[in-house]
Design a protein around this motif. Sequence first.
Motif, PDB file in Angstrom:
ATOM      1  N   CYS A   1      85.598  89.518 -31.616  1.00  0.00           N
ATOM      2  CA  CYS A   1      85.904  88.094 -31.859  1.00  0.00           C
ATOM      3  C   CYS A   1      84.924  86.991 -31.475  1.00  0.00           C
ATOM      4  O   CYS A   1      84.548  86.116 -32.230  1.00  0.00           O
ATOM      5  CB  CYS A   1      87.446  87.788 -31.400  1.00  0.00           C
ATOM      6  SG  CYS A   1      88.565  88.692 -32.700  1.00  0.00           S
TER       7      CYS A   1
ATOM      8  N   CYS B   1      92.135  88.220 -33.021  1.00  0.00           N
ATOM      9  CA  CYS B   1      92.697  87.479 -31.937  1.00  0.00           C
ATOM     10  C   CYS B   1      91.920  86.342 -31.204  1.00  0.00           C
ATOM     11  O   CYS B   1      92.512  85.568 -30.755  1.00  0.00           O
ATOM     12  CB  CYS B   1      92.716  88.634 -30.748  1.00  0.00           C
ATOM     13  SG  CYS B   1      91.159  89.048 -29.954  1.00  0.00           S
ATOM     14  N   GLY B   2      90.659  86.366 -31.404  1.00  0.00           N
ATOM     15  CA  GLY B   2      89.693  85.107 -30.944  1.00  0.00           C
ATOM     16  C   GLY B   2      89.662  85.488 -29.558  1.00  0.00           C
ATOM     17  O   GLY B   2      89.156  84.714 -28.520  1.00  0.00           O
ATOM     18  N   ASN B   3      89.763  86.689 -28.750  1.00  0.00           N
ATOM     19  CA  ASN B   3      89.824  86.860 -27.355  1.00  0.00           C
ATOM     20  C   ASN B   3      89.568  88.286 -26.885  1.00  0.00           C
ATOM     21  O   ASN B   3      89.999  88.764 -26.234  1.00  0.00           O
ATOM     22  CB  ASN B   3      91.159  86.495 -26.714  1.00  0.00           C
ATOM     23  CG  ASN B   3      90.960  86.431 -25.185  1.00  0.00           C
ATOM     24  OD1 ASN B   3      89.740  86.142 -24.526  1.00  0.00           O
ATOM     25  ND2 ASN B   3      92.123  86.570 -24.376  1.00  0.00           N
ATOM     26  N   CYS B   4      88.410  88.762 -28.069  1.00  0.00           N
ATOM     27  CA  CYS B   4      87.887  90.071 -27.591  1.00  0.00           C
ATOM     28  C   CYS B   4      86.504  89.931 -27.934  1.00  0.00           C
ATOM     29  O   CYS B   4      85.950  88.861 -28.389  1.00  0.00           O
ATOM     30  CB  CYS B   4      88.509  91.159 -28.304  1.00  0.00           C
ATOM     31  SG  CYS B   4      88.222  91.201 -29.925  1.00  0.00           S
TER      32      CYS B   4
ATOM     33  N   CYS C   1      88.027  93.199 -34.762  1.00  0.00           N
ATOM     34  CA  CYS C   1      88.992  92.723 -33.660  1.00  0.00           C
ATOM     35  C   CYS C   1      89.461  93.775 -33.004  1.00  0.00           C
ATOM     36  O   CYS C   1      90.308  94.845 -33.713  1.00  0.00           O
ATOM     37  CB  CYS C   1      90.155  91.796 -34.116  1.00  0.00           C
ATOM     38  SG  CYS C   1      91.157  91.273 -32.702  1.00  0.00           S
ATOM     39  N   ARG C   2      89.104  94.027 -31.537  1.00  0.00           N
ATOM     40  CA  ARG C   2      89.470  95.082 -30.900  1.00  0.00           C
ATOM     41  C   ARG C   2      91.164  95.155 -30.577  1.00  0.00           C
ATOM     42  O   ARG C   2      91.890  96.152 -30.594  1.00  0.00           O
ATOM     43  CB  ARG C   2      89.090  94.984 -29.484  1.00  0.00           C
ATOM     44  CG  ARG C   2      87.486  95.489 -29.512  1.00  0.00           C
ATOM     45  CD  ARG C   2      87.048  96.082 -28.475  1.00  0.00           C
ATOM     46  NE  ARG C   2      85.702  95.847 -28.440  1.00  0.00           N
ATOM     47  CZ  ARG C   2      84.734  96.842 -28.820  1.00  0.00           C
ATOM     48  NH1 ARG C   2      85.053  98.029 -29.487  1.00  0.00           N
ATOM     49  NH2 ARG C   2      83.418  96.680 -28.699  1.00  0.00           N
ATOM     50  N   ARG C   3      91.720  93.811 -30.510  1.00  0.00           N
ATOM     51  CA  ARG C   3      93.272  93.676 -30.252  1.00  0.00           C
ATOM     52  C   ARG C   3      93.977  94.296 -31.511  1.00  0.00           C
ATOM     53  O   ARG C   3      95.042  95.009 -31.281  1.00  0.00           O
ATOM     54  CB  ARG C   3      93.526  92.167 -29.780  1.00  0.00           C
ATOM     55  CG  ARG C   3      94.847  92.191 -29.331  1.00  0.00           C
ATOM     56  CD  ARG C   3      95.182  90.638 -29.008  1.00  0.00           C
ATOM     57  NE  ARG C   3      94.045  90.180 -28.338  1.00  0.00           N
ATOM     58  CZ  ARG C   3      94.078  90.014 -26.896  1.00  0.00           C
ATOM     59  NH1 ARG C   3      95.105  90.603 -26.136  1.00  0.00           N
ATOM     60  NH2 ARG C   3      92.950  89.469 -26.301  1.00  0.00           N
TER      61      ARG C   3
HETATM   62 ZN    ZN Z   1      89.718  90.006 -31.482  1.00  0.00          ZN
END
Ligand code: ZN
Length: 633
Positions: free
Chosen positions: A411, A405-408, A388-390
Amino acid sequence: MSVDTLFSRDTDPGQANGALDVLRSVFGYDAFRGQQADIINHVIAGNDALVLMPTGGGKSLCYQIPALVRTGVTIVVSPLIALMRDQVTALRQLGVRAAFLNSSLGAGEAREVERAMVNGDIDLVYVAPERLVTERFLDLLDRTELALFALDEAHCVSQWGHDFRPEYLQLSVLHERHPMVPRIALTATADAQTRAEIADKLNLTEARVFLSSFDRPNITYRVLPKKSERQQLLAFLRENHPEDAGIVYCMSRAKVEDVAQWLNSQGREALPYHAGLPAEVREANQDLFIKGEGITMVATVAFGMGIDKPNVRFVAHLDPPKSLEAYYQETGRGGRDGLPANAWMVYGMADVVQMRQMMEQSEAAETHRRVERSKLEALLGFCETATCRRQALLNYFGERMAEPCGNCDTCLEPVESWDGTVVAQKALSAAYRTGQRYGVGHLVDVLLGNATEKATQQRHDQLKTFGCGKELSKTEWSSVFRQLVAGGLLTVDMEGYGSLHLTDAGVAVLKGQRAVTLRKDPVVEKRRSVHDAMRRQVGRGGGRSGDGVSRGGARGTLSPADDVLWHALRACRLELARDQGVPPYVIFHDSTLLEMVEQKPLDRQTFARLPGVGSRKLDLYADSFLDVIHKHT
Ligand code: ZN
Ligand code: ADP
């Protein structure tokens, strides 16, 4: 602005009682966010605060509301004229008695503001630090009843940051002369060193520190392998942001100009911005970006500080930033309004090589270079991460995030990682056996067994390594080399020929003493919309949780009829903004327009309940927008 309207009193927010009343009646918002309520109460009670909150976190309200609740004038120290102007414009739209004092003001106007201060006819005065510390101004403060000192962009006090403003160092004079007036310092700076410096230099070590999470949940992070950057950029824009405003960062001035011109030739309204342009051009372009809709600013890092346009929907990097700090700051300019935004970057072997070279050639002292090197490693690690990048980003700033995060991109489309030890050994061996004198291109030829002229001439076709790497394609080998350089197993020759040398770590891998994990670059760039990200992040507290999908950045999918309404509302807003010469977002934010589309209020009462509609904006604008809504329903 005429002095008369400047101090008009048709709503007097100072009369409202509590902070919450002010939030509702003036700003039109229902509830405080995050730590806002705590901060505001703390300051209203007369205490000092140091507020560390990310961009878009809602820092302004933390001093604007106390300014309206406490008796007296609040002095806001702000480093940039553009920022002051924007803030004051926005406040005046809300009916708040606010003004600024800086070099852009004529002597007469400045005197008016000063008189209003002494008479208590104004609630907020924004002032540039260099003016603030003059004897004349300090004397004026002595004659003014003061409510609060707000020190915005407090990181400007840090000598290490690039926004350093020497006058900030003198701001402790405020406390010395007015020890009873509370102070609030605010910054979106994420690194611990700068934070400590702020407390120290501003003499705020006793202040209560309000530290928020630095996560920007509404920003979707993506880093892609660079193939043909322009085409990749265009595809990204067409797919995700056909009408949105955003920023494209490039390293050099020449590239800024080229890319801007090229985007225009592709039918995209784009403007260049870099330090080499005349000041008037820079200012004009910035103004167009802020006051227009859907403009792409192609810029070097000279652009960004002091831009608080809330609906920047994307920040694209065609060249990597200098460090993760810079990346966080630059991408952070997207999505200030909390609606989804994209942080998108392409990055390739040549970038890694260039960054490493620049660092090696740096003439800085060794200790400084060591810092630079570790910053570069962190950035490269971020680019190459398979997780995950975040998490990686926040981790770098010392913030742990328990779950991915589910948003990168990693993910959303997990990258495979694989045991690349054998492959790495082949690549390293190719470099080693050819005398560490060649760049990626030739080494890949050797690995693939391409009998090029160079290979035969140098008798590289006789090597054991020749043709030993046919299991991977040329692109895949390039990716391997990029990762080996990024991972510090190979270094690139400084003379610019790009020849690759093994590092000690590389030698260890070659000797089988160390394993290597590689990531598989995504084969096709999957097409995804901002909205998918939005859907996934519902419940994480960021962004808007509407449904619907797809093109067009923040607004998600609208039915064709709603789409027409949205455009009509935007046009109405733009016209109102042009009439007054202000940016459209100070009339209403996109989020308020989207609520109009969703709720379709037909009378003033329902209109008043929209977020972002306070009493003054209700008076000024309800009729115009209700008119548009009526016509479309
Ligand atoms: Zn992520
Ligand atoms: P910062 O200065 O921290 O970057 P801003 O003060 O510009 O952030 O606020 C970011 C956005 O959030 C603005 O659009 C602002 O109107 C909005 N906002 C702030 N506080 C609230 C709140 N309590 N409710 C709704 N919106 C808010």
